[in-house]
Structures are given as structure tokens and as C-alpha cells.
Scaffold this motif. Structure first.
Motif, PDB file in Angstrom:
ATOM      1  N   GLY A  82       0.783  -0.870   0.354  1.00  0.00           N
ATOM      2  CA  GLY A  82       0.044  -0.429   0.336  1.00  0.00           C
ATOM      3  C   GLY A  82       0.950   0.724  -0.022  1.00  0.00           C
ATOM      4  N   ARG A  83       2.461   1.030   0.532  1.00  0.00           N
ATOM      5  CA  ARG A  83       2.716   2.241   0.817  1.00  0.00           C
ATOM      6  C   ARG A  83       4.669   1.776   0.499  1.00  0.00           C
ATOM      7  NH1 ARG A  83       4.228   6.467   5.911  1.00  0.00           N
ATOM      8  NH2 ARG A  83       5.751   7.728   5.154  1.00  0.00           N
ATOM      9  N   ALA A  84       5.130   1.043  -0.554  1.00  0.00           N
ATOM     10  CA  ALA A  84       5.960   1.100  -0.761  1.00  0.00           C
ATOM     11  C   ALA A  84       7.541   1.473   0.459  1.00  0.00           C
ATOM     12  CB  ALA A  84       6.398   1.573  -2.086  1.00  0.00           C
ATOM     13  N   SER A  85       8.144   0.673   0.623  1.00  0.00           N
ATOM     14  CA  SER A  85       9.703   1.350   1.463  1.00  0.00           C
ATOM     15  C   SER A  85      10.591   1.397  -0.063  1.00  0.00           C
ATOM     16  CB  SER A  85      10.384  -0.486   1.544  1.00  0.00           C
ATOM     17  OG  SER A  85       9.320  -1.344   2.078  1.00  0.00           O
ATOM     18  N   VAL A  86      11.280   2.665   1.157  1.00  0.00           N
ATOM     19  CA  VAL A  86      12.056   3.296   0.542  1.00  0.00           C
ATOM     20  C   VAL A  86      13.477   3.335   1.743  1.00  0.00           C
ATOM     21  CG1 VAL A  86      12.672   5.943  -0.292  1.00  0.00           C
ATOM     22  CG2 VAL A  86       9.972   4.636  -0.910  1.00  0.00           C
ATOM     23  N   GLY A  87      14.638   3.315   0.772  1.00  0.00           N
ATOM     24  CA  GLY A  87      15.853   3.913   1.001  1.00  0.00           C
ATOM     25  C   GLY A  87      15.444   2.622   2.302  1.00  0.00           C
ATOM     26  N   ASP A  88      15.914   2.959   3.719  1.00  0.00           N
ATOM     27  CA  ASP A  88      16.473   2.819   4.983  1.00  0.00           C
ATOM     28  C   ASP A  88      15.426   2.106   6.294  1.00  0.00           C
ATOM     29  OD1 ASP A  88      16.224   5.220   5.519  1.00  0.00           O
ATOM     30  OD2 ASP A  88      18.098   5.114   6.890  1.00  0.00           O
ATOM     31  N   VAL A  89      13.755   2.236   5.071  1.00  0.00           N
ATOM     32  CA  VAL A  89      12.823   2.536   5.781  1.00  0.00           C
ATOM     33  C   VAL A  89      11.384   1.934   5.703  1.00  0.00           C
ATOM     34  CG1 VAL A  89      10.472   3.999   6.403  1.00  0.00           C
ATOM     35  CG2 VAL A  89      12.903   5.703   6.365  1.00  0.00           C
ATOM     36  N   ARG A  90      10.704   1.096   6.269  1.00  0.00           N
ATOM     37  CA  ARG A  90      10.216  -0.605   5.854  1.00  0.00           C
ATOM     38  C   ARG A  90       8.479   0.642   6.006  1.00  0.00           C
ATOM     39  NH1 ARG A  90       4.942  -3.213   6.939  1.00  0.00           N
ATOM     40  NH2 ARG A  90       5.376  -5.208   5.995  1.00  0.00           N
ATOM     41  N   GLY A  91       8.138   0.508   4.403  1.00  0.00           N
ATOM     42  CA  GLY A  91       6.721   0.822   4.564  1.00  0.00           C
ATOM     43  C   GLY A  91       5.254   0.574   4.891  1.00  0.00           C
ATOM     44  N   GLN A  92       4.256  -0.046   3.903  1.00  0.00           N
ATOM     45  CA  GLN A  92       2.980   0.184   4.948  1.00  0.00           C
ATOM     46  C   GLN A  92       2.511  -1.101   3.723  1.00  0.00           C
ATOM     47  OE1 GLN A  92       0.847   1.783   6.162  1.00  0.00           O
ATOM     48  NE2 GLN A  92      -0.833   0.566   6.924  1.00  0.00           N
ATOM     49  N   ARG A  93       2.464  -2.432   4.171  1.00  0.00           N
ATOM     50  CA  ARG A  93       2.354  -3.620   3.245  1.00  0.00           C
ATOM     51  C   ARG A  93       0.468  -3.294   2.935  1.00  0.00           C
ATOM     52  NH1 ARG A  93       2.677  -7.158  -0.856  1.00  0.00           N
ATOM     53  NH2 ARG A  93       1.361  -9.557  -0.588  1.00  0.00           N
ATOM     54  N   ASP A  94      -0.250  -2.862   4.160  1.00  0.00           N
ATOM     55  CA  ASP A  94      -2.188  -3.008   4.396  1.00  0.00           C
ATOM     56  C   ASP A  94      -2.457  -2.342   5.206  1.00  0.00           C
ATOM     57  OD1 ASP A  94      -3.770  -3.714   3.920  1.00  0.00           O
ATOM     58  OD2 ASP A  94      -4.861  -4.789   5.722  1.00  0.00           O
TER      59      ASP A  94
END
Length: 374
Positions: free
Chosen positions: A36-48
Motif C-alpha cells: 500500500g505504501r512502498a518501502s524506500v531506502g532504509d525505511v520499511r513502508g506499509q503492506r496493508d
């Protein structure tokens, strides 16, 4: 969790019931396209971003309304915050939020080891390892959640080959993020050590739990930390997934009678097997109830948390033992389901169900706290 997020429910159901298809493991780019919100660099995003809150307003409302009744079935335990560990669900907030609210606020430690389910381990060809993330922080609706430096200390102390960092595996997994957001809302400075558990034999899970407990106890002693006060262990697990699409209908296709029998069975597991004084024998009994020990890929009872609970409870018990604490006891808190209480009113802040919930398709939500002494 009965997952869809930005996808259809089929992929997660496939993780639950289908054998590993031939082919390469998913590429990181492919996995991130499904977030739902992709990971970028060294920060994991949000799957759901459907089942869980995606904004500060949404997590605040989820926290507020999850404290309102009607409440799921309670075991009427009185437990003070500051526990050494818990088991709690990761299903959609609209279904399981009331159970989240009863169990996760009992965790008050700043550093939390979150032992998650690895639903998609077959697709990734993962087994017999502790799968950590490589990120500096996880995005959340309440701001970044720091990944504790403890993670790298633990990995360094483990036997060679026992642990791996895998960004794609964590980007494709939803079993930790919804819990982490509740922990963050309760304690804004919380730091997490996320680890997901793929298939393994009981003996391998026991060996990994023992090694991780040794590394954790050593790290805590070096830092002057106490279990419960400074560090806690949170285990992510939904219980029985019932219905034809889960290929689990031992009490018939569904309906009230099937639901009540499934609840009776999970209630006994929570109360008698996971609850009470902890022992490795009880962990083995739980494992043998929910999977075939001769073929761990095969369910006996469809608890998606079959491996996280087995390893996680042994991790709690062994860490406490190595720190010289009194014997560990599991205290049942609640047992909910996706059909026992009304949905939480969260659609106006962008949340909703990721799969249907009815008497022919339902999921149970266990909640236990772990403490020491009488």
C-alpha cells in the motif's frame, strides 16, 4: 488475517493452503509494487493500508473505538501493564481491534521483539531460519518506528546460518505492522526488533528459540535491562481460520454449530495449552496440535501463528530462565473472532475489511499475557 490490502484476498489465502509453486522467489521490486505504501531506502513502508490505519487520524480513532463494546469473550484476568510478553492477533482492525486494545497496552517496555508470522514462506523458499528485516525504521501512521540496535547485536550472537535479513520477505508480510502501530500509539518512543518465522520442525524451533534467548539475555545483562520493564516479547498470531477457502471445515461447512465448536477448541488451546505455567512440553503439545510434526508444512488446525507461537513462547520462557526470573505463566486475556462483535466504525478514516467475515468464513483472535511468579 483475511488479507487483501490493495490486492485481492487470494494471494494470502494461497499462502495458507497451497503448496509452493515452482519458480523463483518474488523480486523485491515485485513485492514493493504490491504494498500500500512502498518501502524506500532504509525505511520499511506499509503492506496493508486497508486493514490497518494509514494516517494519524485513523490510528487515533482505531485506538479510541477499540476500547468500546461490545467486547469479545473475556477470561476475566486482571493483569497489570509491564508484562514480559503477549500473544495477540494481526487481523484487520475492524474485526480484531477490540482484542488488540485488551492485550497490546499491557506491553510497556521501550524495546519490543515482535515475533511475526511468515505467511508467504513457501513463495520465498524460506525454512529453518529466523528472518529479520534490514531497515533502520518502519513507517507508521504515527511517525517512524525505530528498529532497535538490539537487532544487529542479536544476529551477531547467533550461530552462523540461523538468521538472515530479508527486505522482500518483510515487505511482503503484514503480521507485524498492525501490532507495531498500536505499540507506537501507546508509547511513541517504542523501538522494535521484527522477526518472522517460517516453517521448521519443533526441534529446530526449539534450537532457534534457545539460541535467540541466550543472545537476548546476554545483551540485556550487558545493558542492565530487565524483561518486562525494558524489553518485552510480542507474538503475532491469528488462531483458527475456518471455511472452505481455508480448506478447514472439521465441524461442517459453517454455521452457528461449527462456529461454537471451533471456538470451544481454540478456547481449550488458549486456556489449557498456552495458558498456565509455561513448559517446553506444552509448546510441543501446541505445535503437535496445529501442525503435523512429521510434515510441518501440513496444518492440523489452521492457526497461521503455528510457528510464531511455538518459537515465541519458548523464547519468553527461556529468556526469563536465563535471566534468573521466576517461572513463566501464560494468562489468557480474551478470545475474539471476526464474527462475534460488530465491525469497528473505521470506514470513514479509510479502513475496512480485507476479506469477508461470516459464519462460513471466520478467523479467531487469541490474546494472552505472559508474566512471572504466581
Amino acid at each position: 488475517m483475511q488479507y487483501a490490502g490493495i490486492m485481492s484476498p487470494l494471494p494470502i489465502l494461497a499462502f495458507l493452503i497451497l503448496p509452493l509453486a515452482a519458480g523463483a522467489r518474488p523480486a523485491l521490486e515485485e513485492v514493493r509494487q504490491q504494498m500500500g505504501r512502498a518501502s524506500v531506502g532504509d525505511v520499511r513502508g506499509q503492506r496493508d493500508t486497508v486493514g490497518y490505519a494509514a494516517t494519524a487520524e485513523a490510528i487515533a480513532k482505531a485506538w479510541e473505538v477499540s476500547a468500546q463494546g461490545p467486547m469479545p469473550e473475556s477470561f476475566h484476568a486482571r493483569i497489570a501493564p509491564g508484562v514480559i510478553g503477549v500473544i495477540g492477533p494481526h487481523d484487520d482492525y475492524v474485526y480484531a481491534g477490540r482484542v488488540y486494545r485488551q492485550v497490546f497496552p499491557l506491553v510497556t517496555a521501550k524495546t519490543v521483539v515482535v515475533v511475526g508470522v511468515f505467511h508467504g514462506y513457501r513463495k520465498f523458499g524460506a525454512r529453518d531460519q529466523l528472518v529479520f528485516d534490514p531497515y533502520r525504521a518502519w513507517a507508521s501512521p504515527g511517525g517512524e518506528i525505530a528498529v532497535s540496535p538490539l537487532r544487529d547485536a542479536l544476529i551477531a550472537a547467533l550461530p552462523a546460518g540461523m538468521a538472515v535479513k530479508d527486505a522482500a520477505a518483510h515487505d511482503g508480510e503484514h503480521s507485524i505492522e498492525g501490532i507495531a502501530y498500536f505499540l507506537k500509539h501507546a508509547r511513541p518512543d517504542v523501538e522494535i526488533v521484527p522477526v518472522i518465522i517460517p516453517v521448521a520442525s519443533f526441534e529446530r524451533l526449539s534450537a532457534m528459540a534457545s539460541a535467540l534467548a541466550g543472545a537476548l539475555a546476554d545483551a540485556m545483562r550487558e545493558r542492565g535491562w530487565q524483561l518486562g520493564r525494558d524489553v518485552a516479547i510480542v507474538i503475532s498470531a491469528d488462531a483458527t481460520h475456518y471455511g472452505e477457502d481455508f480448506k478447514h471445515t472439521p465441524f461442517g461447512a459453517g454455521g452457528v454449530d461449527a462456529f461454537l465448536k471451533a471456538m470451544d477448541r481454540d478456547r481449550a488451546l488458549v486456556r489449557d495449552t498456552l495458558g498456565g505455567p509455561f513448559s517446553a512440553e506444552k509448546a510441543r503439545a501446541f505445535y503437535a496440535t496445529v501442525v503435523d510434526p512429521a510434515n510441518p508444512d501440513q496444518y492440523r488446525v489452521t492457526w497461521c501463528g503455528r510457528f510464531s507461537v511455538t518459537l515465541g513462547t519458548m523464547l519468553i520462557g527461556e529468556t526469563a530462565r536465563r535471566l534468573g526470573m521466576p517461572p513463566v505463566r501464560g494468562v489468557p486475556i480474551a478470545l475474539g473472532s471476526s464474527v462475534d462483535t460488530p465491525e469497528l466504525p473505521l470506514r470513514d478514516v479509510g479502513m475496512g475489511p480485507t476479506a469477508p467475515a461470516n459464519l462460513y468464513h471466520f478467523v479467531m483472535h487469541p490474546a494472552l499475557a505472559y508474566t512471572t511468579g504466581p
